[in-house]
Design a protein around this motif. Structure first.
Motif, PDB file in Angstrom:
ATOM      1  N   LEU A  24      26.808 -47.748  37.278  1.00 28.53           N
ATOM      2  CA  LEU A  24      27.440 -46.179  36.742  1.00 28.53           C
ATOM      3  C   LEU A  24      27.967 -45.958  38.276  1.00 28.53           C
ATOM      4  O   LEU A  24      26.595 -45.624  39.141  1.00 28.53           O
ATOM      5  CB  LEU A  24      26.401 -45.433  35.538  1.00 28.53           C
ATOM      6  N   PRO A  25      28.636 -45.057  38.040  1.00 33.89           N
ATOM      7  CA  PRO A  25      29.307 -44.065  39.277  1.00 33.89           C
ATOM      8  C   PRO A  25      28.786 -42.684  39.509  1.00 33.89           C
ATOM      9  O   PRO A  25      27.752 -42.037  38.179  1.00 33.89           O
ATOM     10  CB  PRO A  25      30.536 -43.428  38.638  1.00 33.89           C
ATOM     11  N   SER A  26      28.683 -42.704  41.243  1.00 33.41           N
ATOM     12  CA  SER A  26      27.408 -41.720  41.108  1.00 33.41           C
ATOM     13  C   SER A  26      28.321 -40.256  40.312  1.00 33.41           C
ATOM     14  O   SER A  26      27.829 -38.847  39.990  1.00 33.41           O
ATOM     15  CB  SER A  26      27.363 -41.602  42.322  1.00 33.41           C
ATOM     16  N   ALA A  27      29.617 -39.824  40.153  1.00 34.36           N
ATOM     17  CA  ALA A  27      30.307 -38.778  39.683  1.00 34.36           C
ATOM     18  C   ALA A  27      30.982 -38.344  38.376  1.00 34.36           C
ATOM     19  O   ALA A  27      31.018 -39.751  37.959  1.00 34.36           O
ATOM     20  CB  ALA A  27      31.249 -38.995  40.667  1.00 34.36           C
ATOM     21  N   SER A  28      30.432 -37.975  37.551  1.00 37.02           N
ATOM     22  CA  SER A  28      31.393 -37.894  36.490  1.00 37.02           C
ATOM     23  C   SER A  28      32.812 -38.040  35.597  1.00 37.02           C
ATOM     24  O   SER A  28      33.591 -38.186  35.077  1.00 37.02           O
ATOM     25  CB  SER A  28      30.432 -37.196  35.346  1.00 37.02           C
ATOM     26  N   SER A  29      33.248 -37.296  36.988  1.00 33.38           N
ATOM     27  CA  SER A  29      34.800 -37.277  37.081  1.00 33.38           C
ATOM     28  C   SER A  29      35.523 -38.526  38.387  1.00 33.38           C
ATOM     29  O   SER A  29      34.975 -37.906  39.571  1.00 33.38           O
ATOM     30  CB  SER A  29      35.139 -36.219  36.432  1.00 33.38           C
ATOM     31  N   LYS A  30      37.069 -38.032  38.125  1.00 33.58           N
ATOM     32  CA  LYS A  30      37.010 -38.278  39.224  1.00 33.58           C
ATOM     33  C   LYS A  30      38.837 -37.970  39.548  1.00 33.58           C
ATOM     34  O   LYS A  30      38.957 -38.090  38.842  1.00 33.58           O
ATOM     35  CB  LYS A  30      37.206 -39.740  40.462  1.00 33.58           C
ATOM     36  N   VAL A  31      39.730 -37.954  41.004  1.00 37.30           N
ATOM     37  CA  VAL A  31      40.576 -37.624  40.457  1.00 37.30           C
ATOM     38  C   VAL A  31      41.642 -38.933  40.019  1.00 37.30           C
ATOM     39  O   VAL A  31      41.292 -39.751  40.383  1.00 37.30           O
ATOM     40  CB  VAL A  31      41.674 -36.858  42.070  1.00 37.30           C
ATOM     41  N   GLU A  32      41.899 -38.767  39.803  1.00 38.99           N
ATOM     42  CA  GLU A  32      42.972 -39.888  39.157  1.00 38.99           C
ATOM     43  C   GLU A  32      44.724 -40.259  39.503  1.00 38.99           C
ATOM     44  O   GLU A  32      45.570 -38.837  39.633  1.00 38.99           O
ATOM     45  CB  GLU A  32      43.255 -40.107  37.221  1.00 38.99           C
ATOM     46  N   GLY A  33      44.728 -41.292  39.921  1.00 45.16           N
ATOM     47  CA  GLY A  33      46.497 -41.600  40.536  1.00 45.16           C
ATOM     48  C   GLY A  33      46.524 -41.682  41.869  1.00 45.16           C
ATOM     49  O   GLY A  33      47.630 -41.203  42.589  1.00 45.16           O
ATOM     50  N   SER A  34      44.971 -41.017  42.483  1.00 45.73           N
ATOM     51  CA  SER A  34      45.016 -41.013  43.464  1.00 45.73           C
ATOM     52  C   SER A  34      45.073 -42.470  44.688  1.00 45.73           C
ATOM     53  O   SER A  34      45.320 -43.037  45.831  1.00 45.73           O
ATOM     54  CB  SER A  34      44.121 -40.445  44.839  1.00 45.73           C
ATOM     55  N   LEU A  35      44.527 -43.774  44.057  1.00 41.25           N
ATOM     56  CA  LEU A  35      43.999 -44.966  44.931  1.00 41.25           C
ATOM     57  C   LEU A  35      45.183 -46.005  44.546  1.00 41.25           C
ATOM     58  O   LEU A  35      45.653 -46.123  43.818  1.00 41.25           O
ATOM     59  CB  LEU A  35      42.756 -45.782  43.949  1.00 41.25           C
TER      60      LEU A  35
END
Length: 82
Positions: A24-35
């Motif tokens: 499971l990721p540590s964060a519940s959300s992230k910026v999308e479209g930057s990787l």
């Protein structure tokens, strides 16, 4: 947007998956479209690898700036009041 925020419930998924060996990721959300390439990320149980994440409209989506994203969208922007 309040309705959308009320339906996004990562806590439910975390509770259901805890103890099942799922990374499971540590964060519940992230910026999308930057990787643009595979990127290591911190996880609750070790590390995860995130793949390239182009967003469906080609624009970077920051979940902390939803209002600005929607306002700038040609699909929703001026045609729909937030």
């Amino acid at each position: 947007l309040r309705e959308a925020a009320a339906t996004y419930r990562p806590d439910i998924y975390r509770k259901a998956l805890t103890g099942h060996g799922v990374a499971l990721p540590s964060a519940s959300s992230k910026v999308e479209g930057s990787l643009t390439q595979t990127t290591p990320a911190a996880g609750v149980q070790g590390r995860l690898v995130l793949g390239p994440d182009g967003f469906f409209d080609g624009v970077t989506f920051d979940p902390d700036r939803v209002t600005e994203y929607v306002a700038a969208s040609p699909f929703y922007g001026a045609a729909h009041k937030i």
